[in-house]
Design an enzyme around this catalytic site. Structure first.
Site, PDB file in Angstrom:
ATOM      1  N   LYS A 271       1.488 -22.157 -17.818  1.00 60.31           N
ATOM      2  CA  LYS A 271       2.118 -22.310 -19.144  1.00 60.31           C
ATOM      3  C   LYS A 271       1.216 -21.671 -20.185  1.00 60.31           C
ATOM      4  O   LYS A 271       0.054 -22.030 -20.318  1.00 60.31           O
ATOM      5  CB  LYS A 271       2.319 -23.793 -19.461  1.00 60.31           C
ATOM      6  CG  LYS A 271       2.792 -24.073 -20.873  1.00 60.31           C
ATOM      7  CD  LYS A 271       2.809 -25.568 -21.185  1.00 60.31           C
ATOM      8  CE  LYS A 271       3.111 -25.828 -22.654  1.00 60.31           C
ATOM      9  NZ  LYS A 271       3.042 -27.277 -22.999  1.00 60.31           N
ATOM     10  N   ASP A 276       1.724 -24.170 -30.319  1.00 64.93           N
ATOM     11  CA  ASP A 276       2.896 -25.039 -30.198  1.00 64.93           C
ATOM     12  C   ASP A 276       3.047 -25.921 -31.430  1.00 64.93           C
ATOM     13  O   ASP A 276       2.363 -26.930 -31.585  1.00 64.93           O
ATOM     14  CB  ASP A 276       2.769 -25.916 -28.944  1.00 64.93           C
ATOM     15  CG  ASP A 276       4.000 -26.799 -28.750  1.00 64.93           C
ATOM     16  OD1 ASP A 276       5.049 -26.481 -29.347  1.00 64.93           O
ATOM     17  OD2 ASP A 276       3.905 -27.785 -28.006  1.00 64.93           O
ATOM     18  N   LYS A 283       6.130 -31.182 -34.574  1.00 62.10           N
ATOM     19  CA  LYS A 283       5.162 -32.226 -34.263  1.00 62.10           C
ATOM     20  C   LYS A 283       4.769 -32.965 -35.546  1.00 62.10           C
ATOM     21  O   LYS A 283       4.695 -32.366 -36.619  1.00 62.10           O
ATOM     22  CB  LYS A 283       3.906 -31.627 -33.620  1.00 62.10           C
ATOM     23  CG  LYS A 283       4.115 -31.075 -32.231  1.00 62.10           C
ATOM     24  CD  LYS A 283       2.826 -30.496 -31.682  1.00 62.10           C
ATOM     25  CE  LYS A 283       3.041 -29.878 -30.310  1.00 62.10           C
ATOM     26  NZ  LYS A 283       3.330 -30.896 -29.296  1.00 62.10           N
ATOM     27  N   ASP A 294      -2.515 -24.925 -25.994  1.00 61.72           N
ATOM     28  CA  ASP A 294      -1.333 -25.114 -25.141  1.00 61.72           C
ATOM     29  C   ASP A 294      -1.104 -23.958 -24.178  1.00 61.72           C
ATOM     30  O   ASP A 294      -0.112 -23.937 -23.458  1.00 61.72           O
ATOM     31  CB  ASP A 294      -0.094 -25.339 -26.014  1.00 61.72           C
ATOM     32  CG  ASP A 294       0.894 -26.307 -25.376  1.00 61.72           C
ATOM     33  OD1 ASP A 294       0.496 -27.059 -24.464  1.00 61.72           O
ATOM     34  OD2 ASP A 294       2.072 -26.300 -25.783  1.00 61.72           O
ATOM     35  N   ASP A 353      10.230 -29.460 -28.549  1.00 61.21           N
ATOM     36  CA  ASP A 353       8.811 -29.655 -28.245  1.00 61.21           C
ATOM     37  C   ASP A 353       8.587 -29.885 -26.754  1.00 61.21           C
ATOM     38  O   ASP A 353       7.455 -30.022 -26.315  1.00 61.21           O
ATOM     39  CB  ASP A 353       8.252 -30.835 -29.058  1.00 61.21           C
ATOM     40  CG  ASP A 353       6.737 -30.856 -29.091  1.00 61.21           C
ATOM     41  OD1 ASP A 353       6.137 -29.780 -28.885  1.00 61.21           O
ATOM     42  OD2 ASP A 353       6.151 -31.933 -29.308  1.00 61.21           O
ATOM     43  N   GLU A 355       8.942 -27.615 -24.569  1.00 59.75           N
ATOM     44  CA  GLU A 355       9.148 -26.177 -24.351  1.00 59.75           C
ATOM     45  C   GLU A 355       8.416 -25.630 -23.147  1.00 59.75           C
ATOM     46  O   GLU A 355       8.833 -24.634 -22.561  1.00 59.75           O
ATOM     47  CB  GLU A 355       8.735 -25.397 -25.614  1.00 59.75           C
ATOM     48  CG  GLU A 355       7.257 -25.067 -25.742  1.00 59.75           C
ATOM     49  CD  GLU A 355       6.334 -26.277 -25.802  1.00 59.75           C
ATOM     50  OE1 GLU A 355       5.189 -26.173 -25.333  1.00 59.75           O
ATOM     51  OE2 GLU A 355       6.755 -27.327 -26.317  1.00 59.75           O
ATOM     52  N   ARG A 357       8.106 -26.674 -20.132  1.00 58.94           N
ATOM     53  CA  ARG A 357       8.906 -26.692 -18.896  1.00 58.94           C
ATOM     54  C   ARG A 357       9.942 -25.573 -18.894  1.00 58.94           C
ATOM     55  O   ARG A 357      10.367 -25.115 -17.829  1.00 58.94           O
ATOM     56  CB  ARG A 357       9.553 -28.061 -18.715  1.00 58.94           C
ATOM     57  CG  ARG A 357      10.562 -28.469 -19.766  1.00 58.94           C
ATOM     58  CD  ARG A 357      10.824 -29.963 -19.814  1.00 58.94           C
ATOM     59  NE  ARG A 357       9.655 -30.686 -20.319  1.00 58.94           N
ATOM     60  CZ  ARG A 357       9.595 -32.012 -20.429  1.00 58.94           C
ATOM     61  NH1 ARG A 357      10.622 -32.763 -20.068  1.00 58.94           N
ATOM     62  NH2 ARG A 357       8.514 -32.592 -20.902  1.00 58.94           N
TER      63      ARG A 357
END
Length: 509
Positions: A271, A276, A283, A294, A353, A355, A357
């Site tokens: 990933k 993010d 967030k 991230d 959020d 994201e 996956r």
């Protein structure tokens, strides 16, 4: 990068800024560890008593510095705690040595050269001390000070310049190989740490891809980069959906290391969310400041592939870096949107959020097309995993229990804390969508496991797969400890490299 040398010089005769010795915690006080005999002699055999007078106990991570008045060429002695004295016929073990060396290297930042006289009985000890020292000496100073300050001596303190490892034998093939492995591995771990620590205004999907391309050329790795046009043409709806709100478009990077004698292929998927914000599902305040980390999963995969190439492992290792920046804007994916993934499945996005996956799903499907013997994905995926396992342990999920167990054991061998986690089938129903094939969110409780179940849907049939959720240990916000710095840690890289080595050796079936 701190230099490493294997020295045959004696502890009493080597010229250095400091000499490092180990001290263990005994039943009646501190005990000087093997390797420091010459140093103890310089103190008339009373080094343990001197250290105890100064408050040393031998506890793990403890540091005691004292001046050397005579008998040694080094002007400073640094005693580092190793923890309890091993039981009879036992050794200190790799991880205590690794941590002690890391503590010592951090304590000696600014020094040009230090001699490490820690216990060395086998090549494994050489490797552990070298790893710990080189990882512990790490510092990210790229954005601190400037050339003018440096000339005045006002810049940031630089890492320890050189580690001279005493007790090792430079002409011994096993010792030499252990040192070379440690250098290659730690250089790539530290490069990954640099990537994680780089501010998101400088590390975008495009610039990350450029770093990977350059490293590929240096190390004989084939690199393919899919830009936003190629991703659109290929139907990578997950990666595009996450990245469409940003001015910095997404990328999918493939790194392929091959070996002529390889019998197995390992695919690693990372990933790579370079920043993010949470997207439209923004967030809350206080949760954005460290979100440059991230992309730690992609950094880990990148480092593992390069390390495998540098070590010349007899296994094919393919890395997939799913790179995107998750931002809110007029073009961003909205909660309620449906994305058509590379696999052809549709996903209802309930929370932008969640994201990671989505980008991993596309990369997992693409990696599956090449039918590797196993796939391992790595991601800072869920806060739920941090709640479950804390800040120092990553979770392992898999579609094969034996493979999950193997990775857990390999992580332990590498010195990384991990824990096997289940994939309860009953949690899958929570991701049912009335609109699409699946939703990107399910039940709140067990959220880390729900994410694993989502990813499982995109792994090719019959392919052994594991998911490492490194959300806890990937970025350390507290004070440094052992060989772990503040900021990016390089979590899971050592595990992935060990996995590649075991695969090359045929240990995993």
């Amino acid at each position: 990068m701190t230099a490493l040398t294997l020295s045959t010089a004696g502890a009493a005769t080597l010229r250095a800024d400091a000499i490092v010795v180990g001290v263990a915690k005994g039943a009646k006080g501190p005990v000087v560890a093997p390797g420091a005999e010459a140093v103890d002699k310089a103190f008339d055999g009373k080094l343990a008593s001197v250290l105890e007078t100064l408050g040393a106990s031998g506890a793990e991570g403890e540091v005691t510095k004292l001046p050397v008045l005579s008998g040694l060429k080094a002007p400073v002695l640094l005693a580092v705690g190793l923890g309890p004295v091993p039981e009879k016929d036992a050794t200190y073990g790799a991880e205590p040595l690794r941590r002690a060396a890391g503590v010592a290297a951090r304590a000696l930042s600014g020094a040009k050269k230090a001699a490490f006289a820690l216990p060395v009985e086998a090549s494994e000890d050489v490797e552990a001390i070298a790893e710990g020292a080189l990882l512990g000496a790490y510092a990210f100073t790229a954005y601190q000070g400037n050339e003018k300050n440096a000339k005045k001596g006002d810049g940031p303190k630089q890492p320890l310049g050189e580690v001279a490892l005493l007790g090792a034998k430079p002409r011994d093939k096993a010792h030499k190989a252990a040192a070379e492995r440690a250098i290659a591995l730690t250089e790539e771990v530290n490069r990954a740490r640099d990537l994680v620590n780089t501010p998101p205004n400088d590390l975008t999907p495009e610039s990350f891809a450029a770093v990977a391309t350059a490293a590929g050329k240096e190390n004989g790795i084939k690199v393919q980069v899919l830009d936003e046009k190629a991703l659109a043409k290929g139907g990578y709806g997950g990666i595009l959906g996450v990245g469409q709100g940003s001015a910095n478009p997404p990328r999918l990077v493939k790194l392929a290391y091959t070996h002529p004698d390889a019998e197995k292929t390992l695919a690693l998927v990372g990933k790579g969310i370079t920043y993010d914000s949470g997207g439209i599902s923004l967030k809350p305040a206080g949760h954005n400041e460290t979100m440059k980390c991230d992309m730690s999963g992609a950094a880990a995969v990148f480092a593992a592939v390069v390390t495998a190439a540098r070590l010349g492992l007899a296994v094919n290792v393919t890395g997939w870096l799913a790179l995107a920046e998750n931002m809110p804007s007029g073009t961003a994916t909205r909660p309620g949107d449906v994305l058509r993934m590379y696999s052809g499945k549709t996903v209802e996005v309930l929370n932008t959020d969640a994201e990671g996956r989505l980008v991993l799903a596309d990369a997992l499907t693409r990696a599956s097309e090449e039918n590797p013997d196993a796939i391992v994905d790595v991601a800072t995926l869920t806060g739920a995993m941090v709640l479950a396992l804390g800040n120092r342990t990553f979770g392992i999920m898999a579609n094969d229990e034996a493979f999950r167990t193997s990775i857990h054991e390999i992580a332990e061998e590498a010195g990384e804390a991990s824990w096997p986690m289940p994939l309860p089938a009953d949690l899958r129903k929570g991701m049912d969508s009335p609109t699409a094939d699946i939703a990107n969110m399910g039940e709140r409780m067990g959220g880390g496991l729900v994410a694993g179940l989502f990813l499982k849907e995109f792994v090719g049939e019959g392919i052994t797969w594991a998911h490492l959720d490194i959300a806890g240990p990937a970025f350390h916000e507290g004070a440094p400890y052992g060989y772990t710095p503040k900021g990016g840690t390089g979590a899971s890289i050592r595990t992935l490299v060990k996995l590649a080595e075991h695969t090359a050796a045929g240990d995993l079936g």
